[in-house]
Design a protein around this motif. Sequence first.
Motif, PDB file in Angstrom:
ATOM      1  N   THR A 290      42.252 107.810  14.110  1.00 46.90           N
ATOM      2  CA  THR A 290      40.188 107.270  15.213  1.00 46.90           C
ATOM      3  C   THR A 290      41.801 107.061  16.017  1.00 46.90           C
ATOM      4  N   THR A 291      41.163 107.969  17.365  1.00 44.52           N
ATOM      5  CA  THR A 291      41.553 108.400  18.384  1.00 44.52           C
ATOM      6  C   THR A 291      40.727 108.017  19.516  1.00 44.52           C
TER       7      THR A 291
ATOM      8  N   LEU B  65      33.982 104.431  13.445  1.00 46.79           N
ATOM      9  CA  LEU B  65      35.173 105.075  13.568  1.00 46.79           C
ATOM     10  C   LEU B  65      36.310 105.079  12.715  1.00 46.79           C
ATOM     11  N   PHE B  66      36.953 103.940  13.037  1.00 45.28           N
ATOM     12  CA  PHE B  66      37.358 103.619  11.356  1.00 45.28           C
ATOM     13  C   PHE B  66      37.312 103.489  10.357  1.00 45.28           C
TER      14      PHE B  66
ATOM     15  N   HIS C 206      36.944 107.877   9.239  1.00 42.09           N
ATOM     16  CA  HIS C 206      38.270 108.580   9.559  1.00 42.09           C
ATOM     17  C   HIS C 206      39.578 107.476   9.120  1.00 42.09           C
TER      18      HIS C 206
ATOM     19  N   ALA D  11      34.222 101.547  17.512  1.00 42.40           N
ATOM     20  CA  ALA D  11      35.966 101.881  17.020  1.00 42.40           C
ATOM     21  C   ALA D  11      35.058 101.393  15.257  1.00 42.40           C
TER      22      ALA D  11
ATOM     23  N   MET E 232      37.983 109.777  20.785  1.00 44.75           N
ATOM     24  CA  MET E 232      36.771 109.677  19.417  1.00 44.75           C
ATOM     25  C   MET E 232      36.327 108.717  19.915  1.00 44.75           C
ATOM     26  N   ILE E 233      36.726 107.231  20.229  1.00 50.75           N
ATOM     27  CA  ILE E 233      35.809 105.748  20.383  1.00 50.75           C
ATOM     28  C   ILE E 233      35.414 105.780  21.895  1.00 50.75           C
TER      29      ILE E 233
END
Lengths: 227, 227
Positions: free
Chosen positions: A25-26, A16-17, A20, A13, A29-30
């Motif tokens: 970030t969904t 990705l945070f 994006h 997370a 994705m995580i």
Amino acid sequence: METDTRIRILDAAERLFVMHGLDATTLRMITAEAQANLAAVNYHFGSKEALTEAVFRRRLTWLNEQRIAALSAFEAEAKGQPLKPRQIVEAFFGVAIRMAADHNGGQTFMRLLGRTYTEPTEFVRKFLAEEYAEVIARFKAAFFKALPDVPQEEFLWRFHFMMGALSYAISGTEALRLLGPIDDSDPEALYARLMSFLIGGLRAPLPDLVVKPVAKTARKPRAKRAA
Amino acid sequence: METDTRIRILDAAERLFVMHGLDATTLRMITAEAQANLAAVNYHFGSKEALTEAVFRRRLTWLNEQRIAALSAFEAEAKGQPLKPRQIVEAFFGVAIRMAADHNGGQTFMRLLGRTYTEPTEFVRKFLAEEYAEVIARFKAAFFKALPDVPQEEFLWRFHFMMGALSYAISGTEALRLLGPIDDSDPEALYARLMSFLIGGLRAPLPDLVVKPVAKTARKPRAKRAA
DNA sequence: GTCTATAGGGGGATAGAC
DNA sequence: GTCTATCCCCCTATAGAC
């Protein structure tokens, strides 16, 4: 070898945070990045929002403890005398820059933090305000004592500007490319550069502000000496 | 009284982007705020992405033209002599701060711009790089000429830090609240405070990049010459 | 603890009437 | 130019098997 799913989710997370943004970030994705199941986030954290808080809290609490520890160490050494501005800047911004140089996750986190200040989701802002309350109070007090000649409001603005510079120093790898090719691989150099810049700004001559004018009049462009 | 739908959509998108971010703002929110139909965005702009570009281009082109005009005016006056750093800072950052003080939409836009640098969507980043190319080239050249004793890499970092301070000066109304109650209602005062801070940082003593990592391995030979 | 499957709600984009 | 209606996608969250 097999690390905890919970930790893998936090790490994924975080990465990705910063790439994006929080909103884009969904959970899919995580969980894909963490090699976990989609349902794992809700099992371990309860919701995306709770996961977000956990991502911040994991490192931010530690960061601010380090800042306070650094400040306390300087204060113990000073035995009641005001600290040097450089020491206070070092305790607040130096600790952050060093964390940003830590390739073991700290770097990623500091970039996330840098972009989050200007990306205010209501619940994140509220959360940050709580997490920062103590450290801000301590550092404000130390700065006011160290810079008695700088009006407090002026100092608060300068502190704010310094945070902006820090934010860009850390998360700016992308924005920086606007300026052309630049080497950001040496954290020690970045540290030295930022400290020098911050102290220069902090100790700049005070601006010559018109004393609460009601009407617009000409202003003298000259400045005074600072403390 | 009935203004152009196209304009109303641009204004609404600008306001909502700065409040919620690009991604979290939906076409439904925009068309509701603009009192237009959902299909209107796609009719007038083609897509959400194209609308986003239009929102930025509308004011950014003008902003950078103003910056270049201000720089050119100083250069004409100087007749080939290097400008004073203060003049270059004024032309780049002063123009931005003044636009941020414009309540007729400029303020909203500058806040949006401030948060967008650290919020890198791929297409926005690419777009900003194009929009900024000319103005960056002009200002880099002017600064290098005005500050011959500052190594160029050092200057690029300082320019970057200055952009961070500007970003926070403009969009930081929210983040600023962390520091406590503060008056951000006077744009002239903000202008004076930021200019003073920026010039202090820009002209700070150069960091000694070679002495720092004394305990570690030897670093690059020299930090170039200092002034 | 971990998975599959799905509910339930929005999202951007577009066709076609007016 | 503007609207309604709708397509098809992806989102978060959860129920329930294993």
